[in-house]
Design an enzyme around this catalytic site. Structure first.
Site: not given
Ligand code: F6P
Length: 373
Positions: A12, A75, A113, A133-135, A291, A297-298
């Site tokens: 991602g 991939d 990766t 990664t943002i994670d 709510r 994805y932002v």
């Molecule tokens: O690993 C980064 C991430 O944005 C996660 O936080 C999220 O679960 C995942 O990718 C979303 O993946 P995709 O881009 O395949 O929808």
């Protein structure tokens, strides 16, 4: 002899990828006199040998841009899906590497990766990875580029949700990314002053979350903001999820593995709407309107913040040093203000989750944030 290097971005996307390409490229080309080519669309471009020349002007003006100028894909090198079949493409990649005259391959990516890179390294290629990664869930590194920007974006969102939650006397649940780790939600939840923070590492109960909302109501706060990680689960769902994952890990034959994976996918599907379910349950228990906002994805898009630009630039430059020194089979890990080469064997297949005694967890508890347990 002039070294010739290939670079790619995989998995991602995350803010800071272009800043790394630039930091690596400028050091490699201008400081060390190397030649640089980019593979397009991650592993896909490596398999199909689709490349672009990154010498000349290609690295100008990309420090601040989001996404990746190279494109990306998710991939796997050993299970590359072609015509519906999973094929081992490692031999093809090795062939392309040699026919392109490469001395090294630099891969920007996350946990997946690192696993791909380890396979290529085991096949004899000179590989270096950088932690994207943002994670923030990559083992062996203090942090990853993309994380700081995502924390900024999510914190801003939580700030904004406060005023509307307050005005309407509502509970607002903000669902944040992070996959199976709670770093992003915990950091942004703390920075944004969320009243409850729910992360995958701490299974929650609706009763505990509702109790925190009630406690606030008794003190006169008729609203609550809850930061929920996409991977957070209530205690029952977590038990089902863990059991399904264990089946995958324990599966012996490929037949059993396929069945276990299908079961896990079903469990994941049934839990996908967990934040909406929690909102409904809280509405019933507390009587407050609830709510949900899914940030999605932002959190991954747009320009990297200054912290990520700095991290990306210095890790990129260090990766070029390592190519020059011929240190391969490593992740360029962030370590304090510096960087360190960590063997891929210590990174691949490992997930860095939030330790339950981590300072951020303890801080949250001390200031009275509910963690759902
Ligand atoms: O690993 C980064 C991430 O944005 C996660 O936080 C999220 O679960 C995942 O990718 C979303 O993946 P995709 O881009 O395949 O929808």
């Amino acid at each position: 002899m002039t070294k010739r290097v290939g670079i790619l971005t995989a998995g991602g996307d995350a803010p800071g990828l272009n800043a790394v390409i630039r930091g690596f490229g400028k050091t490699a080309i201008w400081h060390y006199g190397m030649q640089l080519i980019g593979f397009l669309d991650g592993i896909k471009g490596l398999v199909e040998n689709r490349t672009i020349d990154l010498n000349g002007n290609a690295l100008s003006g990309i420090l601040t841009t989001g996404g990746t100028i190279l494109g990306t894909s998710r991939d796997k090198v050993h299970k590359y899906v072609r015509d519906g079949q999973a094929v081992d493409m490692v031999p093809t990649i090795v062939e392309n590497y040699h026919s392109d005259g490469l001395d090294a391959l630099v891969m920007l990516g996350g946990g997946g990766t690192a696993k791909n890179a380890k396979r290529l390294s085991d096949a004899g290629l000179n590989v270096i990875t950088l932690p994207k990664t943002i994670d923030n869930d990559i083992a062996g590194t203090d942090t990853s580029f993309g994380f700081a920007t995502a924390v900024e974006i999510a914190t801003d969102a939580i700030d904004r949700l406060h005023s509307t939650a307050h005005s309407h006397h509502r509970i607002i649940l903000a669902e944040l990314m992070g996959h199976r780790a709670g770093w992003l939600t915990l950091a942004a939840g703390l920075a944004g002053g969320a009243d409850v923070i729910l992360i995958p590492e701490i299974p929650y109960s609706v009763e505990a979350v509702a109790a925190k909302v009630h406690e606030r109501m008794e003190r006169g706060s008729t609203f609550s903001v809850i930061a929920v990680a996409e991977g957070a689960r209530d205690q029952n769902d977590k038990a089902d999820y863990d059991a399904a994952r264990l089946l995958v890990d324990k599966a012996g034959s490929s037949e059993a593995r396929r069945a276990a994976r299908a079961h896990l996918a079903n469990v994941e599907d049934s839990q996908r709407e967990h934040t909406f379910k929690l909102a409904r349950d809280l509405e019933t228990t507390t009587g407050l309107e609830s709510r949900v906002t899914i940030l999605g994805y932002v959190q991954r898009g747009g320009a990297p913040c200054s912290t990520d630009r700095l991290l990306a630039t210095r890790l990129g430059a260090t990766a070029a040093d390592l190519v020059m020194e011929e240190v391969f089979g490593v992740l360029v890990a962030a370590r304090g203000d510096g960087a360190e080469a960590v063997p891929l064997s210590q990174v691949a297949g490992k997930l860095k989750t939030v330790p339950l005694d981590h300072d951020w967890v303890q801080t949250a508890r001390k200031i009275g944030v509910g963690l759902g347990d």
